[in-house]
Write a protein that holds these residues in place. Structure first.
Motif, PDB file in Angstrom:
ATOM      1  N   THR A  28      61.262  39.728   7.899  1.00  0.00           N
ATOM      2  CA  THR A  28      60.346  40.218   8.925  1.00  0.00           C
ATOM      3  C   THR A  28      58.944  39.741   8.637  1.00  0.00           C
ATOM      4  O   THR A  28      58.424  39.945   7.531  1.00  0.00           O
ATOM      5  CB  THR A  28      60.370  41.751   8.999  1.00  0.00           C
ATOM      6  N   LYS A  29      58.356  39.120   9.637  1.00  0.00           N
ATOM      7  CA  LYS A  29      56.996  38.597   9.525  1.00  0.00           C
ATOM      8  C   LYS A  29      56.197  39.080  10.724  1.00  0.00           C
ATOM      9  O   LYS A  29      56.701  39.086  11.853  1.00  0.00           O
ATOM     10  CB  LYS A  29      57.017  37.068   9.494  1.00  0.00           C
ATOM     11  N   ASN A  30      54.989  39.487  10.465  1.00  0.00           N
ATOM     12  CA  ASN A  30      54.093  39.934  11.534  1.00  0.00           C
ATOM     13  C   ASN A  30      52.818  39.096  11.487  1.00  0.00           C
ATOM     14  O   ASN A  30      52.327  38.777  10.402  1.00  0.00           O
ATOM     15  CB  ASN A  30      53.745  41.409  11.380  1.00  0.00           C
ATOM     16  N   TYR A  31      52.308  38.788  12.678  1.00  0.00           N
ATOM     17  CA  TYR A  31      51.105  37.960  12.769  1.00  0.00           C
ATOM     18  C   TYR A  31      50.094  38.600  13.719  1.00  0.00           C
ATOM     19  O   TYR A  31      50.466  39.234  14.715  1.00  0.00           O
ATOM     20  CB  TYR A  31      51.446  36.567  13.297  1.00  0.00           C
ATOM     21  N   ALA A  32      48.833  38.371  13.430  1.00  0.00           N
ATOM     22  CA  ALA A  32      47.802  38.720  14.388  1.00  0.00           C
ATOM     23  C   ALA A  32      47.960  37.833  15.615  1.00  0.00           C
ATOM     24  O   ALA A  32      48.353  36.664  15.495  1.00  0.00           O
ATOM     25  CB  ALA A  32      46.419  38.521  13.772  1.00  0.00           C
ATOM     26  N   ASP A  33      47.671  38.363  16.782  1.00  0.00           N
ATOM     27  CA  ASP A  33      47.820  37.581  18.009  1.00  0.00           C
ATOM     28  C   ASP A  33      47.019  36.289  17.959  1.00  0.00           C
ATOM     29  O   ASP A  33      47.444  35.264  18.489  1.00  0.00           O
ATOM     30  CB  ASP A  33      47.374  38.420  19.216  1.00  0.00           C
ATOM     31  N   SER A  34      45.880  36.333  17.307  1.00  0.00           N
ATOM     32  CA  SER A  34      44.983  35.183  17.285  1.00  0.00           C
ATOM     33  C   SER A  34      45.523  34.004  16.479  1.00  0.00           C
ATOM     34  O   SER A  34      45.019  32.883  16.626  1.00  0.00           O
ATOM     35  CB  SER A  34      43.613  35.591  16.724  1.00  0.00           C
ATOM     36  N   VAL A  35      46.548  34.244  15.658  1.00  0.00           N
ATOM     37  CA  VAL A  35      47.070  33.154  14.821  1.00  0.00           C
ATOM     38  C   VAL A  35      48.521  32.811  15.114  1.00  0.00           C
ATOM     39  O   VAL A  35      49.067  31.875  14.522  1.00  0.00           O
ATOM     40  CB  VAL A  35      46.911  33.476  13.316  1.00  0.00           C
ATOM     41  N   LYS A  36      49.141  33.537  16.009  1.00  0.00           N
ATOM     42  CA  LYS A  36      50.543  33.278  16.325  1.00  0.00           C
ATOM     43  C   LYS A  36      50.730  31.846  16.810  1.00  0.00           C
ATOM     44  O   LYS A  36      49.977  31.349  17.639  1.00  0.00           O
ATOM     45  CB  LYS A  36      51.030  34.267  17.394  1.00  0.00           C
ATOM     46  N   GLY A  37      51.751  31.208  16.284  1.00  0.00           N
ATOM     47  CA  GLY A  37      52.034  29.830  16.654  1.00  0.00           C
ATOM     48  C   GLY A  37      51.250  28.804  15.851  1.00  0.00           C
ATOM     49  O   GLY A  37      51.549  27.606  15.921  1.00  0.00           O
ATOM     50  N   ARG A  38      50.249  29.265  15.103  1.00  0.00           N
ATOM     51  CA  ARG A  38      49.443  28.319  14.301  1.00  0.00           C
ATOM     52  C   ARG A  38      49.602  28.552  12.808  1.00  0.00           C
ATOM     53  O   ARG A  38      49.523  27.615  12.019  1.00  0.00           O
ATOM     54  CB  ARG A  38      47.960  28.454  14.669  1.00  0.00           C
ATOM     55  N   PHE A  39      49.800  29.800  12.401  1.00  0.00           N
ATOM     56  CA  PHE A  39      49.918  30.153  10.992  1.00  0.00           C
ATOM     57  C   PHE A  39      51.361  30.545  10.689  1.00  0.00           C
ATOM     58  O   PHE A  39      52.065  31.084  11.557  1.00  0.00           O
ATOM     59  CB  PHE A  39      49.012  31.330  10.652  1.00  0.00           C
ATOM     60  N   ALA A  40      51.782  30.305   9.458  1.00  0.00           N
ATOM     61  CA  ALA A  40      53.127  30.688   9.034  1.00  0.00           C
ATOM     62  C   ALA A  40      53.078  31.248   7.620  1.00  0.00           C
ATOM     63  O   ALA A  40      52.559  30.601   6.707  1.00  0.00           O
ATOM     64  CB  ALA A  40      54.063  29.494   9.090  1.00  0.00           C
ATOM     65  N   ILE A  41      53.618  32.443   7.461  1.00  0.00           N
ATOM     66  CA  ILE A  41      53.653  33.080   6.150  1.00  0.00           C
ATOM     67  C   ILE A  41      55.048  32.921   5.548  1.00  0.00           C
ATOM     68  O   ILE A  41      56.055  32.948   6.269  1.00  0.00           O
ATOM     69  CB  ILE A  41      53.256  34.579   6.248  1.00  0.00           C
TER      70      ILE A  41
END
Length: 121
Positions: free
Chosen positions: A57-70
């Protein structure tokens, strides 16, 4: 004692990429959720991304979705943040966070010292 040490920050042009790393070390029994936060000048610290202990399970801030990957490597007690398509508004100090348990202790939050990411032409 536990230490979280970040690396990988730097100066990058808009549209560029970086890979941030954070290694946890010390008397660690187990690590739960790990994550990345950032704080820009004059702004509050905000969650960027987090990942559960099993990596599913990974969660992202809306501002980085599609650009950042954890991602994380549990064998190395390390969490990574691949940051792509960087924008000027991504400029901030990036902090690693880990919720972990030391031997004989309780689950607690630990923070790294931060790594600066500056996006500028």
């Amino acid at each position: 004692q536990v230490q979280l040490v970040e690396s990988g920050g730097g100066l990058v042009q808009p549209g560029g990429s970086l890979k941030l790393s954070c290694a946890a070390s010390g008397t660690i029994f187990s690590i739960n959720t790990m994550g990345w936060y950032r704080q820009a000048p004059g702004k509050q610290r905000e969650l960027v991304a987090r990942i559960t202990s099993d990596g599913r399970t990974k969660n992202y801030a809306d501002s980085v979705k599609g650009r950042f990957a954890i991602s994380r490597d549990n064998a190395k007690n390390t969490v990574y943040l691949q940051v792509n398509s960087l924008k000027s508004e991504d400029t901030a100090v990036y902090y690693c966070n880990a919720n972990l348990r030391e031997f004989g202790g309780r689950d607690s939050d630990y923070w790294g010292q931060g790594t600066q990411v500056t996006v500028s032409s």
